[in-house]
Design a protein around this motif. Structure first.
Motif, PDB file in Angstrom:
ATOM      1  N   GLU A 106      16.356 -14.676 -12.917  1.00 41.47           N
ATOM      2  CA  GLU A 106      15.067 -14.072 -13.234  1.00 41.47           C
ATOM      3  C   GLU A 106      14.275 -13.806 -11.968  1.00 41.47           C
ATOM      4  OE1 GLU A 106      12.942 -16.733 -15.795  1.00 41.47           O
ATOM      5  OE2 GLU A 106      12.187 -17.905 -14.132  1.00 41.47           O
ATOM      6  N   ILE A 107      13.369 -12.850 -12.065  1.00 39.23           N
ATOM      7  CA  ILE A 107      12.406 -12.614 -11.000  1.00 39.23           C
ATOM      8  C   ILE A 107      11.337 -13.681 -11.199  1.00 39.23           C
ATOM      9  CG2 ILE A 107      10.752 -11.025  -9.960  1.00 39.23           C
ATOM     10  CD1 ILE A 107      13.628 -10.013  -9.796  1.00 39.23           C
ATOM     11  N   GLU A 108      11.271 -14.597 -10.263  1.00 41.88           N
ATOM     12  CA  GLU A 108      10.346 -15.722 -10.410  1.00 41.88           C
ATOM     13  C   GLU A 108       8.908 -15.302 -10.089  1.00 41.88           C
ATOM     14  OE1 GLU A 108      10.858 -20.291  -9.411  1.00 41.88           O
ATOM     15  OE2 GLU A 108      10.769 -19.065  -7.601  1.00 41.88           O
ATOM     16  N   ALA A 109       8.738 -14.494  -9.050  1.00 38.46           N
ATOM     17  CA  ALA A 109       7.407 -14.030  -8.660  1.00 38.46           C
ATOM     18  C   ALA A 109       7.552 -12.741  -7.871  1.00 38.46           C
ATOM     19  CB  ALA A 109       6.717 -15.082  -7.801  1.00 38.46           C
ATOM     20  N   TRP A 110       6.516 -11.913  -7.946  1.00 33.82           N
ATOM     21  CA  TRP A 110       6.527 -10.701  -7.140  1.00 33.82           C
ATOM     22  C   TRP A 110       5.101 -10.256  -6.892  1.00 33.82           C
ATOM     23  CZ3 TRP A 110       4.613  -5.860  -8.507  1.00 33.82           C
ATOM     24  CH2 TRP A 110       4.238  -5.715  -9.836  1.00 33.82           C
ATOM     25  N   ARG A 111       4.926  -9.479  -5.816  1.00 34.40           N
ATOM     26  CA  ARG A 111       3.613  -8.909  -5.505  1.00 34.40           C
ATOM     27  C   ARG A 111       3.787  -7.693  -4.618  1.00 34.40           C
ATOM     28  NH1 ARG A 111       0.691 -11.742  -0.581  1.00 34.40           N
ATOM     29  NH2 ARG A 111       2.503 -12.260   0.677  1.00 34.40           N
ATOM     30  N   GLU A 112       2.829  -6.809  -4.701  1.00 30.86           N
ATOM     31  CA  GLU A 112       2.840  -5.632  -3.840  1.00 30.86           C
ATOM     32  C   GLU A 112       1.996  -5.943  -2.608  1.00 30.86           C
ATOM     33  OE1 GLU A 112       2.051  -0.819  -3.925  1.00 30.86           O
ATOM     34  OE2 GLU A 112       1.704  -2.009  -5.721  1.00 30.86           O
ATOM     35  N   LEU A 113       2.566  -5.747  -1.435  1.00 26.24           N
ATOM     36  CA  LEU A 113       1.854  -5.989  -0.190  1.00 26.24           C
ATOM     37  C   LEU A 113       0.964  -4.797   0.153  1.00 26.24           C
ATOM     38  CD1 LEU A 113       4.820  -7.535   1.812  1.00 26.24           C
ATOM     39  CD2 LEU A 113       3.022  -8.734   0.563  1.00 26.24           C
ATOM     40  N   ALA A 114       0.062  -4.990   1.092  1.00 25.73           N
ATOM     41  CA  ALA A 114      -0.891  -3.946   1.476  1.00 25.73           C
ATOM     42  C   ALA A 114      -0.193  -2.677   1.954  1.00 25.73           C
ATOM     43  CB  ALA A 114      -1.828  -4.469   2.565  1.00 25.73           C
ATOM     44  N   ASP A 115       0.982  -2.824   2.569  1.00 25.12           N
ATOM     45  CA  ASP A 115       1.701  -1.652   3.080  1.00 25.12           C
ATOM     46  C   ASP A 115       2.587  -0.985   2.027  1.00 25.12           C
ATOM     47  OD1 ASP A 115       3.761  -3.471   2.860  1.00 25.12           O
ATOM     48  OD2 ASP A 115       4.300  -3.444   4.982  1.00 25.12           O
ATOM     49  N   GLY A 116       2.511  -1.461   0.774  1.00 24.89           N
ATOM     50  CA  GLY A 116       3.265  -0.839  -0.311  1.00 24.89           C
ATOM     51  C   GLY A 116       4.630  -1.468  -0.570  1.00 24.89           C
ATOM     52  N   ARG A 117       5.088  -2.345   0.329  1.00 25.02           N
ATOM     53  CA  ARG A 117       6.368  -3.017   0.088  1.00 25.02           C
ATOM     54  C   ARG A 117       6.189  -4.074  -1.006  1.00 25.02           C
ATOM     55  NH1 ARG A 117       8.306  -5.581   5.349  1.00 25.02           N
ATOM     56  NH2 ARG A 117       6.110  -6.131   5.383  1.00 25.02           N
ATOM     57  N   ILE A 118       7.296  -4.451  -1.597  1.00 23.78           N
ATOM     58  CA  ILE A 118       7.298  -5.446  -2.660  1.00 23.78           C
ATOM     59  C   ILE A 118       7.917  -6.731  -2.120  1.00 23.78           C
ATOM     60  CG2 ILE A 118       8.114  -6.003  -5.001  1.00 23.78           C
ATOM     61  CD1 ILE A 118       6.200  -3.607  -4.887  1.00 23.78           C
ATOM     62  N   GLU A 119       7.212  -7.839  -2.311  1.00 23.01           N
ATOM     63  CA  GLU A 119       7.756  -9.157  -1.977  1.00 23.01           C
ATOM     64  C   GLU A 119       8.105  -9.820  -3.299  1.00 23.01           C
ATOM     65  OE1 GLU A 119       6.580 -13.053   0.609  1.00 23.01           O
ATOM     66  OE2 GLU A 119       4.983 -12.114  -0.545  1.00 23.01           O
ATOM     67  N   PHE A 120       9.342 -10.287  -3.447  1.00 21.57           N
ATOM     68  CA  PHE A 120       9.732 -10.922  -4.708  1.00 21.57           C
ATOM     69  C   PHE A 120      10.739 -12.031  -4.466  1.00 21.57           C
ATOM     70  CE2 PHE A 120      12.613  -7.482  -3.925  1.00 21.57           C
ATOM     71  CZ  PHE A 120      13.846  -7.855  -4.448  1.00 21.57           C
ATOM     72  N   THR A 121      10.718 -12.987  -5.370  1.00 20.81           N
ATOM     73  CA  THR A 121      11.631 -14.122  -5.321  1.00 20.81           C
ATOM     74  C   THR A 121      12.472 -14.096  -6.586  1.00 20.81           C
ATOM     75  OG1 THR A 121      10.049 -15.430  -4.047  1.00 20.81           O
ATOM     76  CG2 THR A 121      11.820 -16.640  -5.178  1.00 20.81           C
ATOM     77  N   ILE A 122      13.790 -14.150  -6.394  1.00 20.83           N
ATOM     78  CA  ILE A 122      14.733 -14.210  -7.517  1.00 20.83           C
ATOM     79  C   ILE A 122      15.299 -15.623  -7.561  1.00 20.83           C
ATOM     80  CG2 ILE A 122      16.897 -13.336  -8.463  1.00 20.83           C
ATOM     81  CD1 ILE A 122      16.424 -10.739  -7.043  1.00 20.83           C
ATOM     82  N   ARG A 123      15.429 -16.152  -8.755  1.00 20.86           N
ATOM     83  CA  ARG A 123      16.054 -17.479  -8.869  1.00 20.86           C
ATOM     84  C   ARG A 123      17.183 -17.405  -9.880  1.00 20.86           C
ATOM     85  NH1 ARG A 123      12.283 -21.730 -12.231  1.00 20.86           N
ATOM     86  NH2 ARG A 123      12.729 -20.863 -14.256  1.00 20.86           N
ATOM     87  N   ARG A 124      18.159 -18.284  -9.671  1.00 19.61           N
ATOM     88  CA  ARG A 124      19.298 -18.376 -10.584  1.00 19.61           C
ATOM     89  C   ARG A 124      19.897 -19.762 -10.485  1.00 19.61           C
ATOM     90  NH1 ARG A 124      24.185 -18.601  -8.021  1.00 19.61           N
ATOM     91  NH2 ARG A 124      24.173 -17.980  -5.842  1.00 19.61           N
TER      92      ARG A 124
END
Length: 79
Positions: A56-74
């Protein structure tokens, strides 16, 4: 006889000792442009299907520069 302590820290320590060797989540964090982030997430779900690895995608956010930071866990392996 020494009474067993009930402080939260003591409970956490006992729980951690009991979980040694138990399955633990594998996590990986990525910072990618939106199209690459989507492709990486799909790649993980193809490699580690949700039904077997509880991916699952545990967490995600859009950064100021438009990139996506996300953490996947399994889980490390299927049952």
């Amino acid at each position: 006889m020494v009474a067993e302590t009930r402080r939260p820290a003591d409970v956490a320590k006992r729980s951690a000792r009991g979980l040694k060797g138990a399955r633990s989540w594998r996590r990986e964090t990525f910072v990618l442009a939106r199209p690459e982030a989507r492709a990486k997430a799909l790649e993980w779900f193809d490699l580690y299907p949700k039904a077997a690895y509880m991916t699952e995608i545990e967490a995600w956010r859009e950064l100021a520069d438009g990139r996506i930071e996300f953490t996947i866990r399994r889980l490390p392996s299927a049952d």
